[in-house]
Motif scaffolding. Structure first.
Motif, PDB file in Angstrom:
ATOM      1  N   LYS A 170       0.823  -1.208   0.000  1.00 22.83           N
ATOM      2  CA  LYS A 170       0.000   0.000   0.000  1.00 22.83           C
ATOM      3  C   LYS A 170       0.855   1.256   0.000  1.00 22.83           C
ATOM      4  N   VAL A 171       1.869   1.298   0.866  1.00 25.56           N
ATOM      5  CA  VAL A 171       2.729   2.485   0.949  1.00 25.56           C
ATOM      6  C   VAL A 171       3.437   2.740  -0.386  1.00 25.56           C
ATOM      7  N   LEU A 172       3.838   1.658  -1.053  1.00 26.41           N
ATOM      8  CA  LEU A 172       4.544   1.793  -2.330  1.00 26.41           C
ATOM      9  C   LEU A 172       3.583   1.870  -3.515  1.00 26.41           C
ATOM     10  N   GLY A 173       2.296   1.949  -3.220  1.00 28.66           N
ATOM     11  CA  GLY A 173       1.308   2.239  -4.255  1.00 28.66           C
ATOM     12  C   GLY A 173       1.129   1.161  -5.306  1.00 28.66           C
ATOM     13  N   SER A 174       1.385  -0.100  -4.950  1.00 25.99           N
ATOM     14  CA  SER A 174       1.247  -1.207  -5.922  1.00 25.99           C
ATOM     15  C   SER A 174       2.041  -0.915  -7.202  1.00 25.99           C
ATOM     16  N   TYR A 175       3.182  -0.279  -7.032  1.00 24.82           N
ATOM     17  CA  TYR A 175       4.007   0.132  -8.171  1.00 24.82           C
ATOM     18  C   TYR A 175       5.083  -0.910  -8.438  1.00 24.82           C
ATOM     19  N   ASP A 176       4.992  -1.551  -9.594  1.00 23.11           N
ATOM     20  CA  ASP A 176       5.978  -2.548 -10.003  1.00 23.11           C
ATOM     21  C   ASP A 176       7.241  -1.813 -10.450  1.00 23.11           C
ATOM     22  N   ALA A 177       8.301  -1.922  -9.665  1.00 27.48           N
ATOM     23  CA  ALA A 177       9.518  -1.156  -9.941  1.00 27.48           C
ATOM     24  C   ALA A 177      10.195  -1.595 -11.232  1.00 27.48           C
ATOM     25  N   TYR A 178      10.023  -2.846 -11.616  1.00 25.85           N
ATOM     26  CA  TYR A 178      10.629  -3.328 -12.859  1.00 25.85           C
ATOM     27  C   TYR A 178       9.848  -2.830 -14.072  1.00 25.85           C
ATOM     28  N   GLU A 179       8.534  -2.944 -14.017  1.00 29.18           N
ATOM     29  CA  GLU A 179       7.701  -2.523 -15.148  1.00 29.18           C
ATOM     30  C   GLU A 179       7.519  -1.014 -15.197  1.00 29.18           C
ATOM     31  N   GLY A 180       7.705  -0.353 -14.060  1.00 27.30           N
ATOM     32  CA  GLY A 180       7.537   1.101 -14.026  1.00 27.30           C
ATOM     33  C   GLY A 180       6.090   1.542 -14.114  1.00 27.30           C
ATOM     34  N   LYS A 181       5.189   0.763 -13.480  1.00 24.57           N
ATOM     35  CA  LYS A 181       3.772   1.117 -13.516  1.00 24.57           C
ATOM     36  C   LYS A 181       3.034   0.421 -12.370  1.00 24.57           C
ATOM     37  N   ARG A 182       1.848   0.917 -12.085  1.00 24.11           N
ATOM     38  CA  ARG A 182       1.005   0.300 -11.072  1.00 24.11           C
ATOM     39  C   ARG A 182       0.348  -0.949 -11.651  1.00 24.11           C
ATOM     40  N   VAL A 183       0.306  -2.010 -10.863  1.00 29.11           N
ATOM     41  CA  VAL A 183      -0.303  -3.260 -11.298  1.00 29.11           C
ATOM     42  C   VAL A 183      -1.162  -3.803 -10.164  1.00 29.11           C
ATOM     43  N   LYS A 184      -1.784  -4.960 -10.380  1.00 26.71           N
ATOM     44  CA  LYS A 184      -2.571  -5.585  -9.329  1.00 26.71           C
ATOM     45  C   LYS A 184      -1.671  -5.963  -8.154  1.00 26.71           C
ATOM     46  N   SER A 185      -2.088  -5.614  -6.965  1.00 22.43           N
ATOM     47  CA  SER A 185      -1.249  -5.834  -5.786  1.00 22.43           C
ATOM     48  C   SER A 185      -0.972  -7.311  -5.541  1.00 22.43           C
ATOM     49  N   GLU A 186      -1.897  -8.203  -5.992  1.00 26.63           N
ATOM     50  CA  GLU A 186      -1.726  -9.629  -5.740  1.00 26.63           C
ATOM     51  C   GLU A 186      -0.486 -10.202  -6.418  1.00 26.63           C
ATOM     52  N   SER A 187      -0.018  -9.526  -7.469  1.00 24.12           N
ATOM     53  CA  SER A 187       1.118 -10.039  -8.237  1.00 24.12           C
ATOM     54  C   SER A 187       2.458  -9.533  -7.736  1.00 24.12           C
ATOM     55  N   LEU A 188       2.456  -8.744  -6.647  1.00 20.51           N
ATOM     56  CA  LEU A 188       3.679  -8.083  -6.199  1.00 20.51           C
ATOM     57  C   LEU A 188       4.198  -8.637  -4.880  1.00 20.51           C
TER      58      LEU A 188
END
Length: 299
Positions: A170-188
């Motif tokens: 939540k704090v990191l905003g569901s932001y995928d650091a590799y893809e450089g975008k927000r994604v579904k939190s379940e995949s992170l």
């Protein structure tokens, strides 16, 4: 007689786990048959070299001694003192025989896989065999075995609760650091920027349950399981060769170069200085540095 007999190597692909099926023979005549995970992402374990595997099995052998199991169970009693009504505890109770256990026979709950995952998130080491014959069922079923290693494993990996994991996402905003975008939190998955392979006994914190938002942003990034494993291999290679890796095939470092500095120790908190500027260490900071360079070239 050899105290450790290795039968085979085995993988559980869905969970990205690898095991050594073993039999441990002890001086009091006790025999323990089970599996020791040699790839187990929740404790930062990922072993390939035979020498490392042998040393790891020796440590596991010692922790699995019958004389140590009661002490281990006593520690878990304290841990579960306020959680005894939880469904996850009920599964733990069925597994604390340290024997292969058919889930279908002992745990009448369709969500056993979720409960098993919860136990792993708590730091427990549990091996899985998805195709083991059950004498009681008369069918091939999924079996689990609880291995009495320290919670968090032998690598000193920090243990976090599901609540903390959700807070980090939540704090990191569901932001995928590799893809450089927000994604579904379940995949992170929360990923320690500073790789565990460079930790020592002084690096691990006793508790990370009360991390501030600032500490979370400083120490973690979010990655998919696939990228988390990829990063782990890159960091492992860096540790072994002193050659720093780079993502996306772009050999760029915002600090330093591809050579690990001889002035920086290989392990311990000070080693983190050697990670600065590497794309895998902080993918978002590295991406911003690349974009800044591109902007400067275009002006």
């Amino acid at each position: 007689m050899n105290k450790i007999r290795i039968h085979q190597s085995r993988s559980h692909r869905k969970a990205s786990e690898r095991y050594k099926d073993v039999t441990f023979y002890y001086e009091d005549g006790t025999v323990w048959e089970g599996s020791i995970p040699i790839e187990y992402r929740r404790t930062g374990t990922n072993l390939y070299e035979e020498k490392e595997i042998q040393e790891y099995l020796k440590k596991a052998y010692d922790y699995c001694q019958p004389s140590k199991r009661q002490e281990w169970l006593a520690e878990q009693e304290k841990f579960w003192a306020s959680k005894r009504k939880e469904e996850t505890w009920q599964l733990f109770e069925q597994l604390k025989t340290f024997k292969w256990t058919c889930v279908s026979c002992v745990y009448n709950n369709p969500n056993w896989a979720r409960r098993n995952q919860d136990l792993k998130e708590m730091g427990y080491t549990i091996a899985t065999d998805t195709n083991r014959f059950c004498e009681q069922c008369g069918k091939r079923r999924t079996f689990l075995i609880l291995v009495p290693l320290p919670r968090g494993g032998l690598s000193g990996y920090e243990i976090w609760s599901q609540a903390l994991r959700e807070k980090i996402v939540k704090v990191l905003g569901s932001y995928d650091a590799y893809e450089g975008k927000r994604v579904k939190s379940e995949s992170l998955l929360p990923d320690h920027k500073f790789p565990e392979i460079r930790w020592n006994l002084e690096t691990k914190r006793n508790s990370i349950e009360h991390l501030t938002d600032e500490e979370i942003r400083r120490d973690f990034q979010l990655l998919s399981n696939q990228r988390n494993l990829q990063k782990r291999e890159v960091c492992r290679s860096c540790y072994q060769t002193n050659i720093r890796g780079y993502p996306f095939g772009i050999k760029f470092y915002s600090q330093g170069n591809e050579q690990w500095s001889e002035e920086i120790p290989k392990t311990g908190k000070e080693a983190e200085q050697g990670c600065l500027g590497c794309g895998w260490y902080d993918l978002e900071a590295w991406r911003q540095a690349v974009n800044q360079k591109l902007k400067e070239f275009s002006e």
